[in-house]
Design a protein around this motif. Sequence first.
Motif, PDB file in Angstrom:
ATOM      1  N   GLY A  27       0.813  -1.200   0.000  1.00 59.19           N
ATOM      2  CA  GLY A  27       0.000   0.000   0.000  1.00 59.19           C
ATOM      3  C   GLY A  27       0.852   1.256   0.000  1.00 59.19           C
ATOM      4  N   ARG A  28       0.267   2.361  -0.443  1.00 55.53           N
ATOM      5  CA  ARG A  28       0.961   3.649  -0.480  1.00 55.53           C
ATOM      6  C   ARG A  28       1.414   4.035   0.920  1.00 55.53           C
ATOM      7  N   GLY A  29       2.648   4.561   1.016  1.00 56.86           N
ATOM      8  CA  GLY A  29       3.173   4.953   2.313  1.00 56.86           C
ATOM      9  C   GLY A  29       3.351   3.781   3.253  1.00 56.86           C
ATOM     10  N   ASN A  30       3.638   2.589   2.692  1.00 56.37           N
ATOM     11  CA  ASN A  30       3.801   1.372   3.495  1.00 56.37           C
ATOM     12  C   ASN A  30       2.583   1.113   4.385  1.00 56.37           C
ATOM     13  N   ALA A  31       1.392   1.408   3.848  1.00 50.83           N
ATOM     14  CA  ALA A  31       0.165   1.171   4.604  1.00 50.83           C
ATOM     15  C   ALA A  31       0.022  -0.316   4.928  1.00 50.83           C
ATOM     16  N   MET A  32      -0.632  -0.587   6.039  1.00 50.19           N
ATOM     17  CA  MET A  32      -0.677  -1.933   6.604  1.00 50.19           C
ATOM     18  C   MET A  32      -1.926  -2.672   6.136  1.00 50.19           C
ATOM     19  N   GLY A  33      -1.761  -3.465   5.104  1.00 50.48           N
ATOM     20  CA  GLY A  33      -2.854  -4.243   4.553  1.00 50.48           C
ATOM     21  C   GLY A  33      -2.800  -5.689   5.004  1.00 50.48           C
ATOM     22  N   PRO A  34      -3.557  -6.568   4.352  1.00 52.43           N
ATOM     23  CA  PRO A  34      -3.626  -7.984   4.764  1.00 52.43           C
ATOM     24  C   PRO A  34      -2.269  -8.672   4.831  1.00 52.43           C
ATOM     25  N   ASP A  35      -1.364  -8.386   3.866  1.00 56.19           N
ATOM     26  CA  ASP A  35      -0.055  -9.038   3.880  1.00 56.19           C
ATOM     27  C   ASP A  35       0.742  -8.655   5.115  1.00 56.19           C
ATOM     28  N   PHE A  36       0.699  -7.380   5.479  1.00 58.30           N
ATOM     29  CA  PHE A  36       1.419  -6.926   6.673  1.00 58.30           C
ATOM     30  C   PHE A  36       0.961  -7.714   7.899  1.00 58.30           C
TER      31      PHE A  36
ATOM     32  N   ALA B 292      13.912 -16.873  16.453  1.00 68.80           N
ATOM     33  CA  ALA B 292      14.532 -18.199  16.517  1.00 68.80           C
ATOM     34  C   ALA B 292      15.909 -18.248  15.874  1.00 68.80           C
ATOM     35  N   ASP B 293      16.295 -17.231  15.135  1.00 70.73           N
ATOM     36  CA  ASP B 293      17.534 -17.248  14.370  1.00 70.73           C
ATOM     37  C   ASP B 293      18.724 -16.916  15.264  1.00 70.73           C
ATOM     38  N   PRO B 294      19.638 -17.854  15.487  1.00 67.60           N
ATOM     39  CA  PRO B 294      20.801 -17.576  16.337  1.00 67.60           C
ATOM     40  C   PRO B 294      21.756 -16.567  15.733  1.00 67.60           C
ATOM     41  N   GLU B 295      21.624 -16.296  14.424  1.00 68.50           N
ATOM     42  CA  GLU B 295      22.493 -15.328  13.768  1.00 68.50           C
ATOM     43  C   GLU B 295      21.983 -13.890  13.920  1.00 68.50           C
ATOM     44  N   VAL B 296      20.798 -13.731  14.523  1.00 72.46           N
ATOM     45  CA  VAL B 296      20.224 -12.402  14.736  1.00 72.46           C
ATOM     46  C   VAL B 296      20.282 -12.054  16.216  1.00 72.46           C
ATOM     47  N   ARG B 297      20.919 -10.932  16.525  1.00 70.44           N
ATOM     48  CA  ARG B 297      21.000 -10.489  17.915  1.00 70.44           C
ATOM     49  C   ARG B 297      20.309  -9.158  18.143  1.00 70.44           C
ATOM     50  N   ALA B 298      19.949  -8.463  17.082  1.00 70.39           N
ATOM     51  CA  ALA B 298      19.210  -7.208  17.187  1.00 70.39           C
ATOM     52  C   ALA B 298      18.476  -6.989  15.875  1.00 70.39           C
ATOM     53  N   VAL B 299      17.371  -6.238  15.951  1.00 64.29           N
ATOM     54  CA  VAL B 299      16.528  -6.003  14.783  1.00 64.29           C
ATOM     55  C   VAL B 299      16.282  -4.509  14.637  1.00 64.29           C
ATOM     56  N   ILE B 300      16.404  -4.020  13.411  1.00 67.41           N
ATOM     57  CA  ILE B 300      16.016  -2.647  13.076  1.00 67.41           C
ATOM     58  C   ILE B 300      14.783  -2.731  12.196  1.00 67.41           C
ATOM     59  N   ILE B 301      13.752  -1.954  12.509  1.00 67.76           N
ATOM     60  CA  ILE B 301      12.571  -1.913  11.656  1.00 67.76           C
ATOM     61  C   ILE B 301      12.369  -0.478  11.183  1.00 67.76           C
ATOM     62  N   THR B 302      12.210  -0.321   9.879  1.00 69.81           N
ATOM     63  CA  THR B 302      12.091   1.001   9.294  1.00 69.81           C
ATOM     64  C   THR B 302      11.173   0.927   8.092  1.00 69.81           C
ATOM     65  N   GLY B 303      10.914   2.090   7.472  1.00 75.14           N
ATOM     66  CA  GLY B 303      10.037   2.134   6.318  1.00 75.14           C
ATOM     67  C   GLY B 303      10.803   2.422   5.043  1.00 75.14           C
TER      68      GLY B 303
ATOM     69  N   SER C 181       5.095   4.610   7.953  1.00 77.47           N
ATOM     70  CA  SER C 181       3.849   3.957   7.564  1.00 77.47           C
ATOM     71  C   SER C 181       2.678   4.907   7.731  1.00 77.47           C
ATOM     72  N   PHE C 182       1.766   4.852   6.758  1.00 74.93           N
ATOM     73  CA  PHE C 182       0.518   5.603   6.853  1.00 74.93           C
ATOM     74  C   PHE C 182      -0.507   4.901   7.746  1.00 74.93           C
ATOM     75  N   GLY C 183      -0.134   3.745   8.317  1.00 74.23           N
ATOM     76  CA  GLY C 183      -1.043   3.036   9.204  1.00 74.23           C
ATOM     77  C   GLY C 183      -1.946   2.074   8.461  1.00 74.23           C
TER      78      GLY C 183
ATOM     79  N   CYS D  38       4.282   8.500  10.578  1.00 75.65           N
ATOM     80  CA  CYS D  38       4.074   7.276  11.372  1.00 75.65           C
ATOM     81  C   CYS D  38       2.687   7.427  11.994  1.00 75.65           C
ATOM     82  N   ILE D  39       1.695   6.825  11.361  1.00 72.91           N
ATOM     83  CA  ILE D  39       0.301   7.082  11.684  1.00 72.91           C
ATOM     84  C   ILE D  39      -0.381   5.809  12.193  1.00 72.91           C
ATOM     85  N   GLY D  40      -1.228   5.953  13.192  1.00 70.13           N
ATOM     86  CA  GLY D  40      -2.098   4.864  13.622  1.00 70.13           C
ATOM     87  C   GLY D  40      -1.354   3.585  13.917  1.00 70.13           C
ATOM     88  N   GLY D  41      -1.533   2.588  13.029  1.00 72.22           N
ATOM     89  CA  GLY D  41      -0.864   1.306  13.211  1.00 72.22           C
ATOM     90  C   GLY D  41       0.641   1.428  13.236  1.00 72.22           C
ATOM     91  N   GLY D  42       1.184   2.475  12.598  1.00 73.46           N
ATOM     92  CA  GLY D  42       2.616   2.705  12.682  1.00 73.46           C
ATOM     93  C   GLY D  42       3.051   3.002  14.103  1.00 73.46           C
TER      94      GLY D  42
END
Length: 276
Positions: A27-36, A49-60, A66-68, A123-127
């Motif tokens: 969705g436009r502006g990384n809007a949160m639809g069914p796939d999200f 569960a991944d032992p190779e991951v020790r930290a996570v960054i989440i961004t748009g 995200s438009f939410g 960063c709106i609503g669901g964001g």
Amino acid sequence: MTYVQEWKAFDVAVADDIAQVTLIGPGRGNAMGPDFWSELVPLFGALDADPEVRAVIITGSGANFSFGLDLPAMAGDFGKVLAENAKAGPRTEFHGTIKRMQAGINAVADCRKPVIAAVSGWCIGGGVDLITAADIRLASADAKFSVREVRVAIVADMGSLARLGTIIGDGHVRELALTGRDIDAARAEKIGLVNDVFEDQAAMLVSARTTAREIAGLPPLVVQGVKEVLDHTRRPQVEDSLRYVAAWNAAFLPSEDLTEAITAVFEKRPPKFTGK
């Protein structure tokens, strides 16, 4: 662990013990639809569960976090319960939909690997729901935040009302949630919604990766233990709030005002609320 590129709403890259999860829409502006909503649980389950991951960054991706909620894409999930005189069946189904969506945000909050949210643009609503599930929040100077659900006749039910109080305090939560107003990065930093504000998106991402690298270099089981202890007191309160709002919305969310809000989105006009 290899991340097969089957995600429709996310791009995932893992390197140097750090996973970067980028919202990509569709969705436009990384809007949160069914796939999200369907992909959050398996994605963060895999990261957890991944032992190779020790930290996570989440961004748009692009200019915005995200438009939410993608209202047009999610309209079908609201359809039956918005029907006139909707009975127990569609309301129960809608309650299940809310719980499944909540599970996605919970998967982020419950990930044993620390999560850093890096926010640029809107960063709106669901964001906001999503970043409140993160451990650390960073913003670029152009970031703007809005707990906007009240403006579309929805009681926020994905975690903002449950988690924001421990982040910014009750008074600020009430102001944002009751008005649905927009705030800029400077105000977000002032009230504690974000830890730091950076000149631009590039500088913010550099800082996010620096912090993630610092965390990734520490004893992983101890880091997980710190998260577990910090979450121990908050988790029961969040779970209780989420259960309550899911039941509340299944009972009271269906309204003429919500129908009007969705119709106004499709017709690209301001809604006219009547309190019915």
